[in-house]
Design a protein around this motif. Structure first.
Motif, short mmCIF file in Angstrom:
data_model
loop_
_atom_site.label_atom_id
_atom_site.label_comp_id
_atom_site.label_asym_id
_atom_site.label_seq_id
_atom_site.Cartn_x
_atom_site.Cartn_y
_atom_site.Cartn_z
N ARG A 71 0.83 -1.21 0.00
CA ARG A 71 0.00 0.00 0.00
C ARG A 71 0.86 1.25 0.00
N GLY A 72 1.94 1.19 0.79
CA GLY A 72 2.86 2.32 0.85
C GLY A 72 3.43 2.62 -0.54
N ARG A 73 3.80 1.55 -1.23
CA ARG A 73 4.36 1.72 -2.57
C ARG A 73 3.30 2.32 -3.51
N LYS A 74 2.11 1.75 -3.43
CA LYS A 74 1.01 2.21 -4.29
C LYS A 74 0.75 3.70 -4.07
N ALA A 132 -11.47 11.01 1.37
CA ALA A 132 -11.19 9.61 1.06
C ALA A 132 -10.74 8.89 2.32
N SER A 133 -10.89 7.57 2.33
CA SER A 133 -10.42 6.81 3.50
C SER A 133 -9.04 6.22 3.26
N PHE A 134 -8.58 6.25 2.02
CA PHE A 134 -7.27 5.68 1.67
C PHE A 134 -7.12 4.27 2.21
N GLU A 135 -8.22 3.52 2.19
CA GLU A 135 -8.22 2.14 2.71
C GLU A 135 -7.81 2.06 4.17
N THR A 136 -8.07 3.13 4.92
CA THR A 136 -7.86 3.08 6.36
C THR A 136 -9.24 3.07 7.01
N ASP A 137 -9.28 3.11 8.35
CA ASP A 137 -10.58 3.03 9.01
C ASP A 137 -11.13 4.39 9.42
N ARG A 138 -10.65 5.43 8.78
CA ARG A 138 -11.27 6.73 9.03
C ARG A 138 -11.29 7.54 7.75
N PRO A 186 -14.01 0.93 11.54
CA PRO A 186 -13.70 -0.01 10.44
C PRO A 186 -14.69 0.08 9.29
N ARG A 187 -15.91 0.51 9.56
CA ARG A 187 -16.90 0.57 8.48
C ARG A 187 -16.56 1.62 7.42
N LEU A 188 -15.65 2.51 7.78
CA LEU A 188 -15.30 3.57 6.83
C LEU A 188 -14.25 3.11 5.83
N ASN A 189 -13.64 1.97 6.11
CA ASN A 189 -12.56 1.50 5.24
C ASN A 189 -13.10 1.09 3.88
N SER A 190 -12.67 1.79 2.88
CA SER A 190 -13.13 1.39 1.54
C SER A 190 -12.12 1.81 0.49
N ASN A 191 -12.23 1.10 -0.60
CA ASN A 191 -11.35 1.35 -1.72
C ASN A 191 -11.82 2.57 -2.51
N GLY A 192 -13.13 2.71 -2.55
CA GLY A 192 -13.71 3.78 -3.35
C GLY A 192 -14.13 4.97 -2.52
N PRO A 193 -15.08 5.72 -3.02
CA PRO A 193 -15.55 6.90 -2.30
C PRO A 193 -16.30 6.51 -1.03
N PRO A 194 -16.25 7.36 0.00
CA PRO A 194 -16.93 7.03 1.24
C PRO A 194 -18.45 7.00 1.06
N ASN A 236 -12.80 24.52 -5.94
CA ASN A 236 -13.23 23.44 -6.84
C ASN A 236 -13.57 22.16 -6.09
N CYS A 237 -14.77 21.64 -6.37
CA CYS A 237 -15.16 20.35 -5.83
C CYS A 237 -15.33 19.40 -7.00
N ASP A 238 -14.92 18.18 -6.80
CA ASP A 238 -15.13 17.20 -7.85
C ASP A 238 -16.10 16.16 -7.31
N ASN A 239 -17.31 16.18 -7.80
CA ASN A 239 -18.31 15.31 -7.18
C ASN A 239 -18.55 14.02 -7.95
N ARG A 240 -17.63 13.69 -8.87
CA ARG A 240 -17.82 12.44 -9.62
C ARG A 240 -18.09 11.28 -8.69
N THR A 241 -17.31 11.23 -7.62
CA THR A 241 -17.40 10.05 -6.75
C THR A 241 -17.59 10.44 -5.30
N ASN A 242 -17.71 11.71 -5.04
CA ASN A 242 -17.49 12.14 -3.68
C ASN A 242 -18.67 12.87 -3.06
N ILE A 243 -19.50 12.15 -2.34
CA ILE A 243 -20.72 12.76 -1.81
C ILE A 243 -20.41 13.83 -0.77
N VAL A 244 -19.32 13.67 -0.02
CA VAL A 244 -19.01 14.65 1.02
C VAL A 244 -18.68 16.01 0.41
N VAL A 245 -17.97 16.00 -0.69
CA VAL A 245 -17.55 17.24 -1.31
C VAL A 245 -18.70 17.84 -2.13
#
Ligand SMILES: [Zn+2]
Ligand SMILES: [Zn+2]
Ligand SMILES: [Zn+2]
Length: 457
Positions: A71-74, A132-138, A186-194, A236-245
């Motif tokens: 993940r660090g490398r990615k 974003a959660s960056f695949e973490t739990d927050r 932990p429920r916040l952990n996701s690959n995609g948008p929150p 600028n907000c980019d709302n393609r994937t991001n409900i919070v923004v």
């Protein structure tokens, strides 16, 4: 930001020193000495270890897993958002303390502002947030900052480790500011948008706006000191994937920033990027005009499944012919007794038998979708989620009741029944690993231990 202790420059005297010392035991290197890094990690991202024993200890605690090296490398090499910002990556991986990270981040921001100062020409700066959660739990908010310059910007020198991107007419810092928006969950952990409810999205959006106001204030202060800096009036907000923004624009939230130079406050508007407006417009039009796609109610209708199955059968190469041939063979087998029918009548009877077999085949396939529908309905019913079936699917109560009656009799397949009745073993050594006895005498398997030390459970 309520509820968060951002202790300005507290315990950490020197974040860089902290990063040089052993992350496990805190030992400091002798002058000229450098501690080991992980061989699988990107060098800039890896924690430092004074010894093999300290590294092993950290690995065993689940704080440095093979997946984290990856993940660090990615993040550090490929993720445009935090690429080239080792501190942000370390922080996201839990390899840098919060105090240290914030302090280092402020130092870098000051270096970036100094670069703008030294640049000397007039520049317009703009900020834009992302959540974003960056695949973490927050959830984290990442604020990008861009500073316009003359074409080619030959005289610009972005400070190192900031992940600066040099474009033709601007310098962009995609990870100018990174801060947590939520407590760990932990429920916040996701690959995609929150995925948050509208209420929680608004809450996060307000937090984003509050922090951005302070961020912008630093630029206004520069302008007040007579530096050639202007702040772009839209965020600028980019709302393609991001409900919070997204929510910042639709709720018409403002960033109000005191402008000491002019003794008044300035407002900044959140605006959607043209690209995200186009994408949303197209997907809105698609659902409006074609009406196809993700309507969940379709998954509850027998006729929709019939169409779906027929379409699939007809579009899998060779399948219609195969079904046709097998049905013919079966019909002939079953009709092996010679009967006193004319050739034509015999042919008609055969064709009828074939059609019946094909219909049975489709019916059997539909029976599977019936049990699927029954399971979906039972799944939603016990109130596992906040919405009712009618709300989820956008159907009326009457329609839902009709479907419930229709699938109430659906039989689950023997395989499905076995699956539903299965009771998992309390302990499966082949999956759980050996049992470990804890200090309080409780036994826990290695797999669970790893999960609990990583705060997944
Ligand atoms: Zn050590
Ligand atoms: Zn590693
Ligand atoms: Zn001021």
């Amino acid at each position: 930001m309520a509820g968060y202790k951002v202790r300005m420059d507290a315990s950490t005297a020197d974040p860089e020193m902290e990063l040089q010392q052993c992350i496990v035991c805190g030992k400091r290197p002798e002058p000229g000495q450098r501690f080991h890094v992980c061989s699988r990690c990107v060098r800039e991202v890896s924690p430092r270890y004074c010894s093999e024993a300290c590294l092993r200890q950290y690995v065993e605690r689940g704080r440095h897993t093979r997946a984290m090296c990856e993940r660090g490398r990615k993040l550090y090499v490929y993720d445009l958002r935090v690429r080239g910002n080792p501190h942000a990556v370390k922080y996201l991986l839990g390899w840098m303390s919060e105090d240290s990270f914030f302090k280092r981040q402020r130092q870098k921001q000051q270096a970036i502002l100094r670069e703008i100062e030294d640049y000397g020409h007039r520049t317009e700066v703009a900020v834009s947030p992302e959540v974003a959660s960056f695949e973490t739990d927050r959830l984290y908010c990442l604020v990008a900052m861009s500073s316009l310059s003359t074409r080619g910007h030959p005289d610009r020198q972005p400070p190192c480790d900031t992940g600066a991107l040099l474009y033709d007419k601007s310098v962009v810092y995609p990870s100018y500011q990174l801060f947590p928006l939520t407590a760990p969950n932990p429920r916040l952990n996701s690959n995609g948008p929150p995925r948050l409810s509208p209420e929680l999205s608004v809450l996060c959006g307000q937090r984003v706006a509050a922090v951005l106001s302070t961020t912008i204030a630093a630029f206004l202060d520069m302008a007040a000191r007579g530096l050639p800096v202007a702040v772009y009036p839209f965020i600028n907000c980019d709302n393609r994937t991001n409900i919070v923004v997204d929510v910042l624009f639709w709720r018409k939230i403002l960033c109000r920033v005191p402008d000491h130079g002019n003794c008044r406050s300035v407002s900044y508007l959140f605006d959607l990027t043209p690209y995200s407006v186009v994408i949303c417009a197209v997907s809105f039009a698609a659902s409006r005009v074609f009406g196809k796609g993700k309507r969940p109610s379709e998954k509850l209708l027998r006729d929709e499944w019939r169409k779906e199955i027929e379409w699939e059968i007809n579009n899998i190469k060779g399948l219609p012919e195969t079904i046709d041939r097998i049905c013919h063979e079966l019909a002939l087998q079953r009709d092996s007794q010679p009967r006193k029918l004319g050739h034509r009548k015999q042919k008609a009877a055969l064709n009828a038998a074939v059609s019946q077999l094909k219909a049975d085949f489709l019916e059997a396939a539909l029976a599977y979708t019936d049990q699927y529908r029954r399971n979906v309905i039972e799944y939603i019913k016990p109130g596992l989620i906040d919405e009712s079936l009618a709300e989820v699917t956008g159907m009326t109560e009457a329609e839902v009741q009709r479907i419930e009656a229709e699938v109430g009799k659906a039989e689950f397949m023997p395989y499905t029944k076995r699956l539903m009745a299965a009771v998992p073993p309390a302990y499966a050594p082949e999956l759980d690993g050996p049992l470990v006895t804890l200090a309080d005498g409780k036994q826990v398997c290695e797999a669970d231990l790893l999960l609990s030390t990583q705060e997944f459970i």
